[in-house]
Design a protein around this motif. Structure first.
Motif, PDB file in Angstrom:
ATOM      1  N   GLU A   1       0.839  -1.197   0.000  1.00 17.45           N
ATOM      2  CA  GLU A   1       0.000   0.000   0.000  1.00 17.45           C
ATOM      3  C   GLU A   1       0.873   1.245   0.000  1.00 17.45           C
ATOM      4  OE1 GLU A   1      -1.867   0.827   3.962  1.00 17.45           O
ATOM      5  OE2 GLU A   1      -0.874  -1.047   4.538  1.00 17.45           O
ATOM      6  N   LYS A   2       0.320   2.305  -0.507  1.00 20.97           N
ATOM      7  CA  LYS A   2       0.991   3.598  -0.429  1.00 20.97           C
ATOM      8  C   LYS A   2       0.748   4.184   0.962  1.00 20.97           C
ATOM      9  CE  LYS A   2       2.676   5.778  -3.220  1.00 20.97           C
ATOM     10  NZ  LYS A   2       4.114   5.943  -3.603  1.00 20.97           N
ATOM     11  N   PRO A   3       1.783   4.703   1.594  1.00 17.31           N
ATOM     12  CA  PRO A   3       1.579   5.293   2.925  1.00 17.31           C
ATOM     13  C   PRO A   3       0.847   6.622   2.836  1.00 17.31           C
ATOM     14  CG  PRO A   3       3.827   5.651   2.202  1.00 17.31           C
ATOM     15  CD  PRO A   3       3.181   4.769   1.157  1.00 17.31           C
ATOM     16  N   ALA A   4       0.257   6.991   3.950  1.00 21.13           N
ATOM     17  CA  ALA A   4      -0.376   8.300   4.025  1.00 21.13           C
ATOM     18  C   ALA A   4       0.686   9.387   3.880  1.00 21.13           C
ATOM     19  CB  ALA A   4      -1.112   8.444   5.356  1.00 21.13           C
ATOM     20  N   ALA A   5       0.305  10.518   3.328  1.00 20.78           N
ATOM     21  CA  ALA A   5       1.236  11.629   3.146  1.00 20.78           C
ATOM     22  C   ALA A   5       1.728  12.128   4.500  1.00 20.78           C
ATOM     23  CB  ALA A   5       0.558  12.761   2.387  1.00 20.78           C
ATOM     24  N   LEU A   6       3.019  12.451   4.573  1.00 24.09           N
ATOM     25  CA  LEU A   6       3.615  12.970   5.799  1.00 24.09           C
ATOM     26  C   LEU A   6       4.116  14.390   5.557  1.00 24.09           C
ATOM     27  CD1 LEU A   6       5.733  10.024   7.266  1.00 24.09           C
ATOM     28  CD2 LEU A   6       3.623  10.975   8.165  1.00 24.09           C
ATOM     29  N   ASP A   7       3.609  15.332   6.331  1.00 26.97           N
ATOM     30  CA  ASP A   7       4.014  16.727   6.160  1.00 26.97           C
ATOM     31  C   ASP A   7       5.489  16.942   6.470  1.00 26.97           C
ATOM     32  OD1 ASP A   7       1.438  17.339   5.463  1.00 26.97           O
ATOM     33  OD2 ASP A   7       0.849  17.976   7.484  1.00 26.97           O
ATOM     34  N   VAL A   8       6.068  16.076   7.311  1.00 29.14           N
ATOM     35  CA  VAL A   8       7.461  16.278   7.717  1.00 29.14           C
ATOM     36  C   VAL A   8       8.460  15.900   6.627  1.00 29.14           C
ATOM     37  CG1 VAL A   8       7.008  16.020  10.178  1.00 29.14           C
ATOM     38  CG2 VAL A   8       7.495  14.002   8.793  1.00 29.14           C
ATOM     39  N   LEU A   9       8.006  15.175   5.600  1.00 32.98           N
ATOM     40  CA  LEU A   9       8.905  14.799   4.521  1.00 32.98           C
ATOM     41  C   LEU A   9       9.017  15.932   3.503  1.00 32.98           C
ATOM     42  CD1 LEU A   9       7.896  11.082   3.851  1.00 32.98           C
ATOM     43  CD2 LEU A   9       9.740  11.966   5.282  1.00 32.98           C
ATOM     44  N   VAL A  10      10.255  16.225   3.085  1.00 36.36           N
ATOM     45  CA  VAL A  10      10.495  17.322   2.151  1.00 36.36           C
ATOM     46  C   VAL A  10       9.899  17.011   0.784  1.00 36.36           C
ATOM     47  CG1 VAL A  10      12.285  18.668   0.986  1.00 36.36           C
ATOM     48  CG2 VAL A  10      12.595  17.978   3.385  1.00 36.36           C
ATOM     49  N   LYS A  11      10.010  15.736   0.348  1.00 36.58           N
ATOM     50  CA  LYS A  11       9.492  15.311  -0.942  1.00 36.58           C
ATOM     51  C   LYS A  11       8.435  14.234  -0.750  1.00 36.58           C
ATOM     52  CE  LYS A  11      13.945  16.098  -3.268  1.00 36.58           C
ATOM     53  NZ  LYS A  11      15.026  15.441  -4.059  1.00 36.58           N
ATOM     54  N   PRO A  12       7.488  14.107  -1.671  1.00 39.04           N
ATOM     55  CA  PRO A  12       6.508  13.010  -1.590  1.00 39.04           C
ATOM     56  C   PRO A  12       7.215  11.664  -1.572  1.00 39.04           C
ATOM     57  CG  PRO A  12       5.856  14.619  -3.260  1.00 39.04           C
ATOM     58  CD  PRO A  12       7.247  14.988  -2.835  1.00 39.04           C
ATOM     59  N   PHE A  13       6.729  10.758  -0.749  1.00 44.01           N
ATOM     60  CA  PHE A  13       7.340   9.433  -0.647  1.00 44.01           C
ATOM     61  C   PHE A  13       6.794   8.551  -1.757  1.00 44.01           C
ATOM     62  CE2 PHE A  13       7.724   5.129   1.195  1.00 44.01           C
ATOM     63  CZ  PHE A  13       9.086   5.127   1.458  1.00 44.01           C
ATOM     64  N   LYS A  14       7.673   8.022  -2.594  1.00 45.84           N
ATOM     65  CA  LYS A  14       7.260   7.245  -3.754  1.00 45.84           C
ATOM     66  C   LYS A  14       7.278   5.739  -3.505  1.00 45.84           C
ATOM     67  CE  LYS A  14       8.836  10.767  -7.030  1.00 45.84           C
ATOM     68  NZ  LYS A  14       9.710  11.055  -8.200  1.00 45.84           N
ATOM     69  N   GLY A  15       7.657   5.338  -2.283  1.00 45.96           N
ATOM     70  CA  GLY A  15       7.762   3.923  -1.987  1.00 45.96           C
ATOM     71  C   GLY A  15       6.459   3.298  -1.525  1.00 45.96           C
ATOM     72  N   GLN A  16       6.579   2.097  -0.952  1.00 40.58           N
ATOM     73  CA  GLN A  16       5.425   1.309  -0.546  1.00 40.58           C
ATOM     74  C   GLN A  16       5.639   0.747   0.861  1.00 40.58           C
ATOM     75  OE1 GLN A  16       2.703   0.509  -2.528  1.00 40.58           O
ATOM     76  NE2 GLN A  16       3.382   1.354  -4.478  1.00 40.58           N
ATOM     77  N   ILE A  17       4.517   0.464   1.522  1.00 38.99           N
ATOM     78  CA  ILE A  17       4.552  -0.325   2.741  1.00 38.99           C
ATOM     79  C   ILE A  17       4.225  -1.761   2.334  1.00 38.99           C
ATOM     80  CG2 ILE A  17       3.537  -0.746   5.004  1.00 38.99           C
ATOM     81  CD1 ILE A  17       2.840   2.223   5.139  1.00 38.99           C
ATOM     82  N   LEU A  18       5.193  -2.653   2.501  1.00 40.26           N
ATOM     83  CA  LEU A  18       5.052  -4.053   2.131  1.00 40.26           C
ATOM     84  C   LEU A  18       4.689  -4.864   3.367  1.00 40.26           C
ATOM     85  CD1 LEU A  18       8.349  -4.325   0.046  1.00 40.26           C
ATOM     86  CD2 LEU A  18       6.080  -3.625  -0.773  1.00 40.26           C
ATOM     87  N   THR A  19       3.620  -5.638   3.297  1.00 36.98           N
ATOM     88  CA  THR A  19       3.174  -6.445   4.429  1.00 36.98           C
ATOM     89  C   THR A  19       3.103  -7.906   4.020  1.00 36.98           C
ATOM     90  OG1 THR A  19       1.865  -4.600   5.305  1.00 36.98           O
ATOM     91  CG2 THR A  19       1.368  -6.797   6.154  1.00 36.98           C
ATOM     92  N   TYR A  20       3.682  -8.749   4.844  1.00 39.73           N
ATOM     93  CA  TYR A  20       3.688 -10.198   4.623  1.00 39.73           C
ATOM     94  C   TYR A  20       3.091 -10.870   5.853  1.00 39.73           C
ATOM     95  CZ  TYR A  20       7.121  -8.534   1.261  1.00 39.73           C
ATOM     96  OH  TYR A  20       7.746  -7.823   0.255  1.00 39.73           O
ATOM     97  N   ASP A  21       2.149 -11.781   5.621  1.00 43.60           N
ATOM     98  CA  ASP A  21       1.493 -12.482   6.716  1.00 43.60           C
ATOM     99  C   ASP A  21       1.667 -13.984   6.554  1.00 43.60           C
ATOM    100  OD1 ASP A  21      -0.083 -10.418   8.303  1.00 43.60           O
ATOM    101  OD2 ASP A  21      -0.741  -9.968   6.276  1.00 43.60           O
ATOM    102  N   ARG A  22       1.873 -14.649   7.695  1.00 42.17           N
ATOM    103  CA  ARG A  22       1.883 -16.108   7.685  1.00 42.17           C
ATOM    104  C   ARG A  22       0.973 -16.571   8.812  1.00 42.17           C
ATOM    105  NH1 ARG A  22       7.446 -19.149   8.326  1.00 42.17           N
ATOM    106  NH2 ARG A  22       7.196 -18.496  10.494  1.00 42.17           N
TER     107      ARG A  22
END
Length: 202
Positions: free
Chosen positions: A180-201
């Motif tokens: 999923e794309k993370p929620a926008a964070l005002d403290v970051l200078v640039k938009p975060f282009k990465g992902q939150i990766l979740t793995y479940d077992r």
């Protein structure tokens, strides 16, 4: 949540008078990388502000300054932190002191260390870990060694191009995968282009 941290001034710092880091294979160029809060670390810490933690034993891998661990410590979570860098533990102790928090167990270990006495965890977290293709097998195997049969793994990846291969290996180890794309964070200078990766077992 009011979290204070002591970090390196910038990524040009270097101090290894006894050659401890050099003996571990950490060069002067990579030495300071642990001591800065990177955007992925901010995203992971923000994600941990509200993530369910009740009754979970939690491990942060490659913690660096350990901002996510400090957030979880503030929430009275059962959190253990690890990093390969010889100075990461000292910085974590100092930042716990600054924030008047409870002791965070720290273990200096590498992903290839099969003799680690960390034990197993219900939730394993990390940020910006997939920076080299060669580390995919080491990281996935380390996670698998320390994961409970029922385990959730959360990794914030800034988009270095290795997460597809890592996800494929985690699927082979019996984990499901979502991102999923993370929620926008005002403290970051640039938009975060990465992902939150979740793995479940389960």
């Amino acid at each position: 949540m009011d979290i204070h941290v002591r970090t390196l001034r910038d990524n040009q710092q270097f101090y290894d008078p006894d050659g401890v880091a050099e003996q571990l294979g950490i060069s002067s160029a990579t030495w300071p990388l642990f001591g800065i809060i990177w955007p992925s670390g901010m995203v992971l810490a923000n994600h941990m502000v509200s993530h369910a933690i009740g009754g979970l034993r939690i491990l942060e891998i490659g913690c660096g300054i350990g901002l996510a661990s400090l957030v979880l410590n503030h929430r009275h979570a059962d959190i253990t932190a690890t990093d390969y860098h010889p100075e990461a533990g000292a910085f974590l102790i100092e930042n716990v002191r600054i924030d008047a928090g409870g002791i965070i167990p720290f273990v200096r270990t590498g992903w290839e260390d099969s003799a680690s006495e960390l034990g197993r965890f219900d939730l394993i977290i990390g940020s910006d870990l997939l920076y080299e293709q060669a580390h995919i097998a080491l990281l996935s195997d380390f996670i698998n060694r320390h994961a409970q049969p029922h385990c959730e793994v959360i990794i914030v990846d800034p988009g270095r191009g290795n997460h597809a291969s890592f996800s494929k290996r985690m699927l082979a180890l019996g984990y499901s995968h979502r991102q999923e794309k993370p929620a926008a964070l005002d403290v970051l200078v640039k938009p975060f282009k990465g992902q939150i990766l979740t793995y479940d077992r389960h």
